[in-house]
Design an enzyme around this catalytic site. Structure first.
Site, mmCIF file in Angstrom:
data_model
loop_
_atom_site.group_PDB
_atom_site.id
_atom_site.type_symbol
_atom_site.label_atom_id
_atom_site.label_comp_id
_atom_site.label_asym_id
_atom_site.label_seq_id
_atom_site.Cartn_x
_atom_site.Cartn_y
_atom_site.Cartn_z
ATOM 1 N N GLY A 84 43.547 24.561 61.523
ATOM 2 C CA GLY A 84 44.409 24.602 60.195
ATOM 3 C C GLY A 84 43.720 24.510 59.012
ATOM 4 N N GLY A 86 41.897 23.029 56.446
ATOM 5 C CA GLY A 86 41.478 21.650 56.310
ATOM 6 C C GLY A 86 40.681 21.452 55.045
ATOM 7 N N ARG A 87 40.676 22.583 54.120
ATOM 8 C CA ARG A 87 40.190 22.409 52.717
ATOM 9 C C ARG A 87 40.780 23.358 51.999
ATOM 10 N NH1 ARG A 87 34.666 25.800 53.547
ATOM 11 N NH2 ARG A 87 35.435 26.545 55.419
ATOM 12 N N LYS A 107 41.055 27.064 47.536
ATOM 13 C CA LYS A 107 40.184 26.551 48.590
ATOM 14 C C LYS A 107 39.149 25.713 48.167
ATOM 15 C CE LYS A 107 37.505 29.100 52.198
ATOM 16 N NZ LYS A 107 36.808 30.280 52.524
ATOM 17 N N ASP A 119 35.736 16.602 54.342
ATOM 18 C CA ASP A 119 36.089 16.185 53.095
ATOM 19 C C ASP A 119 37.268 16.914 52.306
ATOM 20 O OD1 ASP A 119 34.497 17.986 52.189
ATOM 21 O OD2 ASP A 119 33.167 16.948 50.878
ATOM 22 N N ARG A 177 46.390 34.512 60.846
ATOM 23 C CA ARG A 177 45.391 34.704 61.737
ATOM 24 C C ARG A 177 45.570 34.830 63.131
ATOM 25 N NH1 ARG A 177 41.700 31.263 58.637
ATOM 26 N NH2 ARG A 177 43.040 30.720 56.855
ATOM 27 N N ASP A 246 40.090 32.536 64.300
ATOM 28 C CA ASP A 246 40.789 32.061 63.199
ATOM 29 C C ASP A 246 40.188 32.547 61.886
ATOM 30 O OD1 ASP A 246 38.450 30.486 64.326
ATOM 31 O OD2 ASP A 246 38.532 29.328 62.324
ATOM 32 N N ASP A 256 37.554 35.105 55.015
ATOM 33 C CA ASP A 256 36.598 33.867 55.147
ATOM 34 C C ASP A 256 35.296 34.625 55.190
ATOM 35 O OD1 ASP A 256 38.331 31.847 55.220
ATOM 36 O OD2 ASP A 256 37.810 31.044 57.257
HETATM 37 P P1 AMP Z 1 35.715 28.234 58.545
HETATM 38 O O1 AMP Z 1 34.303 27.976 58.870
HETATM 39 O O2 AMP Z 1 35.839 28.417 57.123
HETATM 40 O O3 AMP Z 1 36.202 29.263 59.260
HETATM 41 O O4 AMP Z 1 36.477 26.706 58.886
HETATM 42 C C1 AMP Z 1 36.776 26.296 60.316
HETATM 43 C C2 AMP Z 1 37.567 24.994 60.417
HETATM 44 O O5 AMP Z 1 36.905 24.055 59.553
HETATM 45 C C3 AMP Z 1 39.078 25.205 59.228
HETATM 46 O O6 AMP Z 1 39.847 24.710 60.075
HETATM 47 C C4 AMP Z 1 38.548 24.782 58.003
HETATM 48 O O7 AMP Z 1 39.793 24.334 57.466
HETATM 49 C C5 AMP Z 1 37.676 23.489 58.331
HETATM 50 N N1 AMP Z 1 36.969 23.124 57.518
HETATM 51 C C6 AMP Z 1 35.624 23.441 56.818
HETATM 52 N N2 AMP Z 1 35.152 22.968 55.976
HETATM 53 C C7 AMP Z 1 35.787 21.831 55.636
HETATM 54 C C8 AMP Z 1 35.701 20.696 54.915
HETATM 55 N N3 AMP Z 1 34.748 20.530 53.920
HETATM 56 N N4 AMP Z 1 36.862 19.711 54.891
HETATM 57 C C9 AMP Z 1 37.825 19.832 55.813
HETATM 58 N N5 AMP Z 1 37.871 20.943 56.811
HETATM 59 C C10 AMP Z 1 36.715 21.829 56.633
HETATM 60 MG MG MG Z 2 38.045 30.023 58.667
#
Ligand code: AMP
Ligand code: MG
Length: 471
Positions: A84, A86-87, A107, A119, A177, A246, A256
């Site tokens: 999901g 997360g940021r 983002k 965070d 996705r 994802d 991404d």
């Molecule tokens: P990604 O590496 O961008 O594909 O992210 C993979 C997952 O990690 C996704 O669910 C993001 O929302 C979560 N995520 C990555 N960085 C953070 C962060 N700093 N805080 C919260 N969730 C994160």
């Molecule tokens: Mg991602």
């Protein structure tokens, strides 16, 4: 901005409502006037402070309904049932003047119910990176999400060190996705899965809504879009770096920009990502990984259409289809106007030559174009002789061929060492390189006065061999 938030009208368990976090001192680093114009929000561009307030997360514009989207995904082959946003938060959707719908997403805008231990923030590095890379990809003609704004938040973000925080505003055809499908499939939520599939078809492939087998047809459409996309990546020497399900958009856009990179010298097994230890997402593996990811989508869609044979056949035939797309691209890059039997072998010889001599992938195509009327074959050896023989059979002047080749072979790509310089500059409060790169990379096929520096591969001391997510 005029919003029409169709995703927020889907069932409640598709997302979580969440406000972007407030930040202490948002400063606008960049705003994409071009894209704003396309979105029909060019009027916004007049007041930097207002833009910083909106795209830093402090002021939710009227009509926005911020949500964090639920999705799952296979990360490096392992299924994670809940990831999901997360940021990130989706502010809402804007329908442009040409009637195309776009997600507008912040983002790095703080924690959401999907943040797990994170965070929810981003440091300025990944913001600069995604801004430059995604806009460069757009200028190269590659389907991609785009960057509307970059804001520095005035808040420190703690990674290995304290870094300035940032928010990127990302514009996408959607953020659906393969992992979104997996989210519902893994829960056995067939009703949710069907709602998602119908929504995705209506939004991205409306012509399929009346198909006898809409979900199988949807699969074919996603497969075709993704095959085209990955062939394009391979054409320009792009390595996504985290081709998890994802991060695979069903729209066929590049999604991404984490530890992605363009290769300098050619090597088929090139890996940059610091977390890709096994080379799963190495350059030459990308087509195979695409097939693997699409197999995960097929498994979800089987819950809606049980014609397993059809899904399997398409997956098996994907490699041939991909090869044809790739070969067509390479023919254009090598300046061929016709199809020759030996073309595949010539492409192989060319790449073997580049790899053996550690030649720059991007510039070698430009140099090859310059060799057309050279009498010797001093630069590219036996390949060059063979290539000239092939080119000579075409009914075209050397200039015409060269012009055509230069229109598909970029001179400027976002090279790692330049991106790193832009990031370091931004961290230190100096945006010169960031802005200069934005400018140079917006016209990647043209020679640009006084900008030759940005076309060059790194010197030995400048080489960047690893890239990081920075999350
Ligand atoms: P990604 O590496 O961008 O594909 O992210 C993979 C997952 O990690 C996704 O669910 C993001 O929302 C979560 N995520 C990555 N960085 C953070 C962060 N700093 N805080 C919260 N969730 C994160
Ligand atoms: Mg991602």
């Amino acid at each position: 901005m005029t919003f029409d938030n169709s995703y927020a009208r889907l069932p409640k368990h598709f997302y979580a409502r969440v406000e972007p976090a407030s930040v202490p001192a948002p400063v606008l680093l960049a705003f994409n006037d071009d894209l704003a114009g396309t979105l029909g929000i060019g009027e916004l561009a007049k007041d930097d402070d207002a833009l910083a307030a909106v795209f830093g997360g402090n002021r939710v514009p009227a009509g926005a309904e911020p949500i964090a989207l639920a999705y799952a995904g296979h990360q490096f082959g392992q299924f994670v049932p809940q990831l999901g946003d997360g940021r990130a938060v989706l502010l809402g959707e804007v329908v442009d003047t040409g009637n195309t719908r776009h997600d507008v997403q912040l983002k790095g805008s703080g924690r959401t119910p999907f943040s797990r231990g994170g965070d929810g923030r981003s440091s300025i590095g990944p913001v600069v990176r995604e801004y430059l890379l995604s806009e460069a990809m757009h200028a190269l003609g590659v389907p991609t999400t785009r960057a509307l704004a970059a804001v520095c938040t005035g808040q420190k973000v703690y990674r290995d060190e304290a870094l300035p925080g940032g928010v990127l505003t990302r514009v996408a055809a959607s953020h659906i996705r393969i992992g979104t499908f997996e989210y519902f499939a893994a829960r056995g939520d067939v009703a949710g899965l069907k709602t998602l599939a119908d929504y995705a078809i209506a939004r991205h492939y409306p012509e399929l809504a009346d198909d006898d087998r809409p979900y199988a047809a949807f699969f074919s459409a996603v497969l075709a879009a993704q095959a085209r996309l990955v062939a394009h990546w391979m054409d320009i020497g792009f390595i996504h770096g985290v081709m998890n399900t994802d991060n695979t958009a069903i729209s066929g856009e590049t999604l991404d920009y984490g530890p992605c990179a363009f290769m300098d010298e050619f090597h088929a097994n090139k890996v940059f990502s610091s977390i890709d230890h096994g080379g799963r997402y190495a350059y030459a593996n990308q087509p195979r990984i695409l097939q693997w990811n699409l197999a995960r989508l097929a498994e979800c869609l089987l819950l809606l259409d049980n014609d397993q044979r059809r899904f399997e056949t398409e997956l098996v035939e994907l490699s041939g289809r991909y090869e044809a797309l790739y070969l067509a691209r390479m023919r254009r890059k090598l300046g061929f106007t016709t199809e020759g039997r030996g073309d595949s072998a010539m492409v192989r010889d060319w790449l073997r030559h580049l790899q053996k001599h550690e030649l720059d992938y991007t510039l070698s195509f430009r140099e090859l174009a310059d060799r057309i009327d050279a009498g010797d074959a001093a630069r590219f050896g036996a390949f060059e002789t063979e290539w000239k023989r092939r080119i000579a059979t075409q009914d075209e002047s050397a200039d015409q061929t060269r012009t055509r080749m230069n229109s598909v072979n970029p001179l400027f790509i976002p090279r790692n060492h330049q991106i790193e310089r832009a990031i370091q500059g931004a961290i230190d409060g100096d945006l010169r390189i960031f802005h200069e790169l934005r400018e140079v990379l917006s016209r990647p096929f043209e020679t640009q006065a006084h900008k030759a520096e940005y076309a060059k591969p790194p010197l030995p001391g400048e080489r960047v061999t690893q890239t990081f997510c920075g999350t």
